[in-house]
Motif scaffolding. Structure first.
Motif, PDB file in Angstrom:
ATOM      1  N   TYR A  36      -1.860  -2.890  -3.885  1.00  0.00           N
ATOM      2  CA  TYR A  36      -1.592  -3.715  -4.799  1.00  0.00           C
ATOM      3  C   TYR A  36      -1.404  -4.977  -4.181  1.00  0.00           C
ATOM      4  O   TYR A  36      -1.052  -5.160  -3.080  1.00  0.00           O
ATOM      5  CB  TYR A  36      -0.179  -3.518  -5.306  1.00  0.00           C
ATOM      6  N   ILE A  86       0.834  -1.331  -0.073  1.00  0.00           N
ATOM      7  CA  ILE A  86      -0.127  -0.214   0.016  1.00  0.00           C
ATOM      8  C   ILE A  86       0.990   1.253   0.035  1.00  0.00           C
ATOM      9  O   ILE A  86       1.871   1.267   0.625  1.00  0.00           O
ATOM     10  CB  ILE A  86      -0.988   0.121   1.234  1.00  0.00           C
ATOM     11  N   SER A  98      -2.797   3.704  -2.038  1.00  0.00           N
ATOM     12  CA  SER A  98      -3.331   2.878  -2.870  1.00  0.00           C
ATOM     13  C   SER A  98      -2.726   1.487  -2.938  1.00  0.00           C
ATOM     14  O   SER A  98      -1.649   1.427  -2.706  1.00  0.00           O
ATOM     15  CB  SER A  98      -2.725   3.464  -4.367  1.00  0.00           C
ATOM     16  N   ARG A 119      -0.128   7.230  -0.277  1.00  0.00           N
ATOM     17  CA  ARG A 119      -1.384   7.718  -0.537  1.00  0.00           C
ATOM     18  C   ARG A 119      -2.596   6.891  -0.426  1.00  0.00           C
ATOM     19  O   ARG A 119      -3.716   7.133  -0.761  1.00  0.00           O
ATOM     20  CB  ARG A 119      -1.724   8.335  -1.895  1.00  0.00           C
TER      21      ARG A 119
END
Length: 121
Positions: free
Chosen positions: A58, A51, A56, A54
């Motif tokens: 994966y 992560i 996001s 920000r």
């Protein structure tokens, strides 16, 4: 330096759930990416989920839709919620954090001590 404290591993039956947590402690100016890796017996360490700063995420294909990674920036912590666990998920899970101790310091990778996750069939 930075120490990573992991918790939450254990033994669970197939189909069950576990939650792993990792808290970074020490001299921390900023944290970039955080993530979880795992290593099964006789296999290489592999990425499970990461992560970004920000938020996001994966995921590895093998855990997509079953695992959820999250982070708490106020606590310098990252968690991994693991649902619908399978015997193939059995491994030692390692927390990874990339951080720096001061503005002009380089980014460094830190690893937790590992926590065992065992999924019985």
């Amino acid at each position: 330096q930075v120490q990573l404290v992991e918790s939450g591993g254990g033994l669970v039956q197939a189909g069950g759930s576990l939650r792993l947590s990792c808290a970074a402690q020490g001299k921390i100016f900023s944290i970039d990416g955080m993530g979880w890796y795992r290593q099964a017996p006789g296999k290489q360490r592999e990425l499970v989920a990461t992560i970004g700063s920000r938020g996001s995420p994966y995921y590895a294909n093998s855990v997509m839709g079953r695992f959820t990674i999250s982070r708490d920036n106020a606590k310098n912590a990252v968690s991994l919620q693991m649902n619908s666990l399978k015997p193939d998920d059995t491994a030692v899970y390692y927390c990874n954090v990339r951080s720096k101790s001061a503005l002009w310091d380089p980014w460094k990778d830190y690893w937790g001590q590992g926590t065992q996750v065992t999924v019985s069939s």
